[in-house]
Design a protein around this motif. Structure first.
Motif, PDB file in Angstrom:
ATOM      1  N   ILE A 157       0.817  -1.147   0.124  1.00 49.40           N
ATOM      2  CA  ILE A 157      -0.209   0.021   0.119  1.00 49.40           C
ATOM      3  C   ILE A 157       0.801   1.131  -0.084  1.00 49.40           C
ATOM      4  N   GLU A 213       0.072   6.323  -5.561  1.00 44.29           N
ATOM      5  CA  GLU A 213      -0.826   5.436  -4.595  1.00 44.29           C
ATOM      6  C   GLU A 213      -1.203   4.258  -5.460  1.00 44.29           C
ATOM      7  N   LYS A 242      -5.066  -6.166  18.979  1.00 42.80           N
ATOM      8  CA  LYS A 242      -6.092  -6.394  18.219  1.00 42.80           C
ATOM      9  C   LYS A 242      -6.758  -7.756  18.260  1.00 42.80           C
ATOM     10  N   PHE A 288      -4.310  -4.574   7.722  1.00 38.57           N
ATOM     11  CA  PHE A 288      -5.396  -4.039   8.713  1.00 38.57           C
ATOM     12  C   PHE A 288      -5.166  -4.725  10.068  1.00 38.57           C
ATOM     13  N   ASP A 296     -10.721  -1.809   6.100  1.00 42.05           N
ATOM     14  CA  ASP A 296      -9.743  -0.997   5.839  1.00 42.05           C
ATOM     15  C   ASP A 296      -9.791  -0.223   4.306  1.00 42.05           C
ATOM     16  N   LYS A 321      -8.511   3.363   3.115  1.00 44.04           N
ATOM     17  CA  LYS A 321      -7.102   3.643   2.708  1.00 44.04           C
ATOM     18  C   LYS A 321      -7.164   3.871   0.851  1.00 44.04           C
ATOM     19  N   PHE A 322      -7.863   3.335   0.276  1.00 45.76           N
ATOM     20  CA  PHE A 322      -7.966   3.647  -0.945  1.00 45.76           C
ATOM     21  C   PHE A 322      -8.936   4.563  -1.651  1.00 45.76           C
TER      22      PHE A 322
END
Lengths: 522, 170
Positions: free
Chosen positions: A413, A435, A521, B46, B82, B85-86
């Motif tokens: 990412i 991105e 988590k 995530f 998640d 994020k995009f």
């Protein structure tokens, strides 16, 4: 009972003898027994004699080597400012700890450091102005820090300098290292066992008590170590665009990452530079570990003022070049202060916790062999066709070929940077992606060869050329590629091959993970 | 090429390349569907838990295609959680009950869609179980079959909208 007492007496005698021998040969090291957490329960003891300069009260101030490249870091203004900001954080924290303000560390001190890092000064700051009390107490430490920080900045200046060839820069960095190492305050360029240096009774105290401030320290150590591969043998006109990616990452993620398991290592963050200048990479890591040791000592409430002073002196002595004079990289008694082994393929990094002869663990990336491609696990090439580095998501990895670089970045990412060898050893390609994985290149008109074969030869069949002419010359020279078509950047970037069949997954838990720790988590 | 790769004989290297290329072509023709596999030793972006790789009989990797990028997640829940994020359109290759035949979910202009009949299982309480218990199926029957085979009690079949609401609740 009598038999038991005799055995006990013999055991005590053996331990006493062993202890004496040990303290004579390895001062400042494993004094005391290991506790449940793997730390040594006793405090390190001092050497028979500290170097004389350590008790010298004069300032012994040293300054930059006069040179045309000085202050060239300012060619990358945002980077220069961020680096100037990093000179403030430890100073504020150290001064707070020696003036009875440590209880404010995670709130007002943290805010104060963040304030400087987010609004960095545009000129270097004299640390003495920030930590006057600390400097009066620990002046010898400041000499070590100042001298190493100066090496940091001047090597960056050389690499940022416009108009010199890569060969000239390499030669000048060698000169700077020799100049640095010739002074008594110099930190050793030998790889040191990081587990040993981080296993004293006080170790980890600072990061445990003050995780937010520690994240800031490790965050700017990330910047101080990651920048070298950004600058090393890359065209100076790529430095500002590369820093846009790195600077965003630094300010938005790395400074606030409290999940990091260990401080960033130069060999992890700048593997190419560290392979070329292992002694410099090692000295920076040893410097950063000294910073961690000092923070841990000052944050340990059970130590008296006198003990803190002594432990800081011992911590300085441990990493000095003079303490390891005559010793060699790759050698030394494992698990001691004089353990100078390094991970396979990376002489610019000390032995890490949990390392084996082949593999080491990198926080955030897992287990790896640093002599292998991060994507296909085949041994990295040497020489002019050195492959590429990929910087993404806070890490930098070496890969064998353009396919490995693209696919590795494509699985991550965020924006990424690829630095790669072309057919011309004097032209390093620098590509930056957005991105979505759309790449731009510093060299217009690049073309790619990608005729997929076995990964053991991927650096042959997946390459980049600075021009179509260079591509044609290459394919003409090898009949195997006679039908190969050049790919434009637009064509190349949409490709993706998934996991190479050669990829070797090392499925072991983190050596830093404590029992029952599942990351919060889960 | 062989002359530049001392560890491999030139002819053998090229023969091997041809063989592998043929195998890839045959595999692509046979399975048709895209079944990306990304085996790097990474954690889910995530939940930060280890990614679970595909096996011969069951797919586990959830792959998000975003522009030229392909990002691997541990489960469909993690992808939905998640997704902020995009910024653009997404294609998600989510494991189904059949290895090599992922269900393709799409987010176009911010709106999610799934093939007709797609149902979601989402019973996990902690992320150590998410790869097993947050999954996608082509039908409710397949979901129930999977739940039974894996001894998942209280398995509830969710539509795409219900699944998105579940994620939004947490």
């Amino acid at each position: 009972m009598k038999h038991y007492s005799q055995s006990l007496a013999v055991t005590i005698a053996i331990f006493a003898l062993y202890g004496t021998a040990f303290s004579q040969t390895d001062h400042g090291m494993h004094q005391g027994m290991k506790g449940m957490d793997g730390k040594n329960t006793g405090l390190p003891t001092p050497p028979e004699q500290f170097p004389k300069w350590m008790s010298n009260k004069t300032s012994d101030h040293l300054f930059y080597k006069p040179a045309p490249y000085n202050w060239s870091i300012r060619n990358i203004p945002a980077f220069a400012a961020d680096m100037y900001g990093t000179g403030v954080g430890h100073g504020i924290a150290y001064e707070a700890m020696v003036t009875g303000k440590a209880d404010r560390m995670e709130d007002s001190i943290h805010r104060s450091i963040v304030g400087v890092l987010m609004n960095p000064p545009h000129l270097p700051i004299d640390e003495g102005a920030i930590l006057p009390t600390f400097k009066r107490k620990y002046g010898s430490l400041e000499k070590v820090f100042d001298w190493a920080h100066l090496l940091h900045f001047q090597t960056i200046d050389v690499l940022s300098h416009k108009g010199w060839s890569d060969e000239q820069k390499d030669a000048e960095i060698e000169v700077l290292w020799q100049r640095y190492a010739s002074q008594p305050y110099a930190i050793t360029g030998l790889p040191m066992n990081m587990e040993v240096l981080d296993s004293y009774s006080y170790s980890t105290t600072f990061r445990t008590k003050y995780p937010k401030v520690n994240a800031l320290f490790w965050g700017y150590h990330w910047l101080q170590t990651a920048n070298y591969d950004m600058l090393y043998r890359t065209p100076t006109n790529t430095h500002i665009p590369q820093y846009q990616v790195m600077g965003d990452r630094y300010r938005n993620v790395e400074l606030f990452n409290t999940d990091r398991e260990f401080m960033p290592m130069t060999g992890e963050m700048s593997p190419r530079f560290s392979k070329r200048f292992p002694y410099i990479a090692n000295s920076f890591d040893n410097l950063h570990m000294l910073h961690d040791n000092i923070g841990d000592i000052l944050a340990t409430d059970t130590l008296s003022e006198a003990q803190k002073k002594e432990q800081i002196d011992i911590a300085i002595w441990r990493v000095l070049g003079s303490t390891h004079r005559g010793e060699e990289p790759g050698k030394g008694e494992p698990g001691t202060l004089h353990d100078h082994r390094y991970p396979m393929g990376m002489p610019g990094m000390g032995w890490m916790k949990g390392s084996t002869d082949e593999d080491m663990y990198m926080s955030g990336m897992g287990w790896m062999n640093m002599s292998e491609c991060g994507h296909c696990s085949i041994a990295l090439p040497d020489g002019d066709q050195w492959g590429a580095t990929v910087s993404a998501d806070g890490w930098t990895m070496m890969v064998r070929c353009m396919l490995c670089a693209r696919d590795m970045a494509g699985e991550t990412i965020g924006r990424a940077v690829i630095r790669a060898a072309t057919e011309d050893p004097n032209q390093t390609l620098v590509m930056i992606s957005d991105e979505e994985g759309n790449w731009t290149s510093n060299i217009p008109g690049i073309v790619f060869l990608e005729v997929k074969g076995d990964h053991p030869e991927c650096n042959d069949w997946s390459r980049v050329f600075t021009s179509k002419v260079a591509f044609d010359n290459f394919v003409r020279s090898d009949d195997y590629y006679k039908d190969a078509k050049p790919l434009t950047l637009a064509e190349w970037q949409t490709r993706g091959e998934g996991t190479p069949e050669t990829y070797r997954r090392i499925d072991r838990p983190s050596p830093y993970k404590k029992k029952g720790d599942d990351g919060g988590k889960n | 090429m062989g002359s530049k790769s001392p560890q491999h004989n030139s002819t053998n290297g090229k023969t091997m390349k041809t063989t592998i290329l043929s195998m890839i072509l045959v595999a692509t023709a046979t399975f048709g569907a895209i079944a990306p596999a990304y085996a790097h030793d990474a954690d889910c972006p995530f939940c930060k838990t280890k990614l679970v790789q595909n096996t011969e009989t069951q797919d586990n990797e959830v792959v998000v295609k975003f522009g030229n990028k392909k990002i691997e997640y541990r489960c469909v829940y993690c992808v939905f959680a998640d997704q902020k994020k995009f910024s653009g359109d997404l294609i998600v290759y989510a494991p189904s009950e059949t290895a090599g035949k992922p269900i393709i979910l799409k987010r176009t202009a911010g709106k999610w869609s799934a093939p007709d009949g797609t149902v979601f299982l989402n019973t996990f309480k902690r992320h150590k179980d998410c790869a097993e218990q947050s999954r996608t199926f082509t039908s409710k029957v397949q979901l129930e079959k999977y739940a039974k085979a894996n001894s998942i009690s209280n398995a509830k079949s969710l539509t795409l909208d219900e699944m998105l609401k579940e994620v939004a609740k947490k």
